[in-house]
Design an enzyme around this catalytic site. Structure first.
Site, PDB file in Angstrom:
ATOM      1  N   ILE A   1     -43.415   0.609  44.894  1.00  0.00           N
ATOM      2  CA  ILE A   1     -44.873   0.578  44.750  1.00  0.00           C
ATOM      3  C   ILE A   1     -45.225   0.748  43.279  1.00  0.00           C
ATOM      4  O   ILE A   1     -44.768   1.692  42.620  1.00  0.00           O
ATOM      5  CB  ILE A   1     -45.536   1.691  45.575  1.00  0.00           C
ATOM      6  CG1 ILE A   1     -45.167   1.552  47.054  1.00  0.00           C
ATOM      7  CG2 ILE A   1     -47.055   1.657  45.400  1.00  0.00           C
ATOM      8  CD1 ILE A   1     -45.684   2.685  47.920  1.00  0.00           C
TER       9      ILE A   1
ATOM     10  N   GLU B   1     -41.137   6.258  46.516  1.00  0.00           N
ATOM     11  CA  GLU B   1     -41.944   5.066  46.818  1.00  0.00           C
ATOM     12  C   GLU B   1     -41.095   3.801  46.855  1.00  0.00           C
ATOM     13  O   GLU B   1     -41.615   2.694  46.737  1.00  0.00           O
ATOM     14  CB  GLU B   1     -43.060   4.910  45.779  1.00  0.00           C
ATOM     15  CG  GLU B   1     -42.601   4.597  44.375  1.00  0.00           C
ATOM     16  CD  GLU B   1     -42.364   5.833  43.516  1.00  0.00           C
ATOM     17  OE1 GLU B   1     -42.545   5.734  42.291  1.00  0.00           O
ATOM     18  OE2 GLU B   1     -42.000   6.892  44.066  1.00  0.00           O
TER      19      GLU B   1
END
Length: 238
Positions: free
Chosen positions: A116, A158
């Protein structure tokens, strides 16, 4: 999960002799009585058979409970608790088999590392609880964006990974760009409101030749991911 119950079998017969006795036990009986029956002997043997059944059933139930417990431990060891996806250990356990299949039968096994973009800013602005909501929603979107046979895992933080096997590498043309667009086009709805996201992806595929170590394919995809980050994020690098 039903446990098979053990039931003791007592045979009543008019036959006598060792041959009849051996045949009865070979057919699976637990005890053997000849006629005429003595009620006291019958009661004693039924009581003994009950003890045997209880012990056998206790053993069966214990074995079934251990099997369930071991299965739960295996699931815990290979599942990410936040998203419900597999974790890195699960990916590594599956990847080697796919690489062996590709080397033996052809096709392609592709590893996709996904990160991300600017996720720290999401946590800093909205807090870690909302960050967790984003991670769970992204996991769901990734799972829906690929085939049921594809492997989607959370590597940690992430970072996610997808492993895909295709009988023909041409079949995966455009799939990675579609995943990128799926995440970019629609914000993730959280308790703090809509959160817009982009992701970066690195792709590395094994198609033929020498069998690579799973770690080598993961490292290759990770290097491609780093290149995507360096090139400005929100893109796929092959």
């Amino acid at each position: 999960e039903e446990t098979n119950r053990y039931t003791a079998v007592i045979l009543f017969t008019a036959k006598e002799g060792v041959d009849a006795l051996v045949e009865a036990f070979e057919r699976g009986v637990d005890d053997y009585l000849t006629k005429p029956l003595d009620e006291r002997e019958l009661a004693a043997r039924v009581h003994a058979a009950g003890r045997i059944s209880t012990l056998q059933n206790t053993q069966l139930e214990t074995s079934a409970a251990l099997t369930r417990f071991n299965r739960q431990l295996q699931e815990l060891a290979t599942t990410d608790p936040l998203t419900g996806l597999g974790n890195r250990r699960y990916l590594e356990s599956r990847l080697n088999a796919l690489l062996l299949e590709t080397t033996a039968r052809g096709g392609a096994t592709c590893c996709v590392m996904i990160d991300i973009d600017h996720f720290k800013a999401v946590n800093d602005r909205y807090g870690h609880d909302v960050g967790d909501e984003v991670l769970k929603s992204l996991a769901t979107r990734l799972r829906r964006a690929v085939r049921p046979t594809d492997i989607v895992v959370r590597m940690g933080g992430e970072e996610f990974a997808v492993v895909m096997h295709y009988p023909d590498i041409r079949l995966n043309v455009g799939i990675f760009e579609r995943i990128l667009e799926t995440i970019q086009e629609r914000p993730i709805i959280t308790s703090a409101g809509a959160v817009a996201l982009t992701i970066s992806m690195g792709v590395c595929c094994h198609t033929h030749g020498t069998l690579p170590a799973p770690e080598a394919l993961l490292k290759c995809a990770d290097e491609k991911l780093y290149a995507a980050k360096e090139a400005g994020r929100n893109r796929v690098v092959y």
